[in-house]
Motif scaffolding. Structure first.
Motif, PDB file in Angstrom:
ATOM      1  N   SER A  49       6.281   4.579   1.247  1.00  0.00           N
ATOM      2  CA  SER A  49       6.096   6.036   1.919  1.00  0.00           C
ATOM      3  C   SER A  49       5.233   5.691   3.027  1.00  0.00           C
ATOM      4  O   SER A  49       4.592   4.763   3.332  1.00  0.00           O
ATOM      5  N   ILE A  50       5.277   6.782   3.965  1.00  0.00           N
ATOM      6  CA  ILE A  50       4.448   6.683   5.241  1.00  0.00           C
ATOM      7  C   ILE A  50       3.012   6.241   5.003  1.00  0.00           C
ATOM      8  O   ILE A  50       2.443   5.392   5.859  1.00  0.00           O
ATOM      9  N   PRO A  51       2.500   7.273   4.189  1.00  0.00           N
ATOM     10  CA  PRO A  51       1.061   6.999   4.003  1.00  0.00           C
ATOM     11  C   PRO A  51       0.553   5.826   3.515  1.00  0.00           C
ATOM     12  O   PRO A  51      -0.352   5.170   3.694  1.00  0.00           O
ATOM     13  N   ALA A  52       1.657   5.089   2.459  1.00  0.00           N
ATOM     14  CA  ALA A  52       1.298   3.978   2.081  1.00  0.00           C
ATOM     15  C   ALA A  52       1.152   2.781   3.042  1.00  0.00           C
ATOM     16  O   ALA A  52       0.512   1.998   3.078  1.00  0.00           O
ATOM     17  N   LEU A  53       2.525   2.688   4.049  1.00  0.00           N
ATOM     18  CA  LEU A  53       2.684   1.959   5.080  1.00  0.00           C
ATOM     19  C   LEU A  53       1.399   2.005   5.899  1.00  0.00           C
ATOM     20  O   LEU A  53       0.864   1.135   6.745  1.00  0.00           O
ATOM     21  N   HIS A  54       0.828   3.203   6.359  1.00  0.00           N
ATOM     22  CA  HIS A  54      -0.106   3.557   7.126  1.00  0.00           C
ATOM     23  C   HIS A  54      -1.376   2.838   6.863  1.00  0.00           C
ATOM     24  O   HIS A  54      -1.976   1.963   7.494  1.00  0.00           O
ATOM     25  N   ALA A  55      -1.810   3.000   5.614  1.00  0.00           N
ATOM     26  CA  ALA A  55      -3.019   2.373   4.856  1.00  0.00           C
ATOM     27  C   ALA A  55      -2.757   0.943   4.972  1.00  0.00           C
ATOM     28  O   ALA A  55      -3.816   0.119   5.134  1.00  0.00           O
ATOM     29  N   MET A  56      -1.684   0.335   4.603  1.00  0.00           N
ATOM     30  CA  MET A  56      -1.533  -0.919   4.411  1.00  0.00           C
ATOM     31  C   MET A  56      -1.444  -1.703   6.020  1.00  0.00           C
ATOM     32  O   MET A  56      -2.040  -2.651   6.150  1.00  0.00           O
ATOM     33  N   GLU A  57      -1.113  -0.843   6.957  1.00  0.00           N
ATOM     34  CA  GLU A  57      -1.184  -1.306   8.181  1.00  0.00           C
ATOM     35  C   GLU A  57      -2.578  -1.386   8.849  1.00  0.00           C
ATOM     36  O   GLU A  57      -2.920  -2.459   9.399  1.00  0.00           O
ATOM     37  N   HIS A  58      -3.786  -0.603   8.572  1.00  0.00           N
ATOM     38  CA  HIS A  58      -4.850  -0.758   8.592  1.00  0.00           C
ATOM     39  C   HIS A  58      -5.509  -1.761   7.969  1.00  0.00           C
ATOM     40  O   HIS A  58      -6.261  -2.411   8.594  1.00  0.00           O
ATOM     41  N   LEU A  59      -5.113  -2.068   6.566  1.00  0.00           N
ATOM     42  CA  LEU A  59      -5.856  -3.041   5.888  1.00  0.00           C
ATOM     43  C   LEU A  59      -5.406  -4.288   6.568  1.00  0.00           C
ATOM     44  O   LEU A  59      -6.230  -5.326   6.394  1.00  0.00           O
TER      45      LEU A  59
END
Length: 158
Positions: A49-59
């Motif tokens: 999901s885009i929200p999971a990828l986005h959180a993963m990107e930041h982390l």
């Protein structure tokens, strides 16, 4: 128009793995290695999901840019448009095997992360509400299993 190299990979055979996507030489002679960090089997497993990828990107970006041995070599970490993985760009001439230990550390960091995602505020991010930490943690745990497999693909399929 000529098809770009990444579109010539047979995605029907691509499995979760770590692949050298390309190596580019800068005008100063430095090599930049681009890794395809493929977390799901394209068109066969659900995309992230885009929200999971986005959180993963930041982390993961925060983790990599603070890593004591690698931080000076990290150029970029970010999601693929198809939502099946991420790209890692590293300054230097590396193989997939060279970065697997680093990726294990990064995904373990995400899998165990608790608290506020770095940069997850209106001041720091253009779409800070579009993040899902629990989903990112679950995807990281799943990919850690692939990274720990002795059969982890490290070369694109023929």
């Amino acid at each position: 128009m000529e098809k770009i190299a990444s579109f010539t990979i047979d995605h029907t055979k691509l499995m979760p793995g770590v692949y050298v996507s390309r190596k580019d030489t800068t005008p100063h002679g430095d090599v930049i290695t681009t890794f395809d960090v493929r977390m799901t089997a394209p068109n066969r497993q659900p995309a992230l999901s885009i929200p999971a990828l986005h959180a993963m990107e930041h982390l993961v970006a925060t983790f990599l840019r603070n890593h004591p041995q690698w931080k000076e070599r990290i150029v970029y970490w970010g999601p693929m448009g198809c939502c099946t993985g991420n790209y890692l760009l590293v300054s230097g001439d590396y193989s997939s095997r060279d970065v697997v230990p680093l990726l294990r550390e990064a995904f373990a960091f995400v899998a165990d992360f608790e608290g506020e995602v770095p940069g997850a505020s209106a001041k720091d991010c253009g779409n800070y509400l579009l993040m899902n930490l629990p989903e990112a943690r679950m995807a990281a745990r799943d990919f850690l299993q692939a990274l720990d497999s002795p059969e982890l693909p490290l070369q694109y399929p023929e």
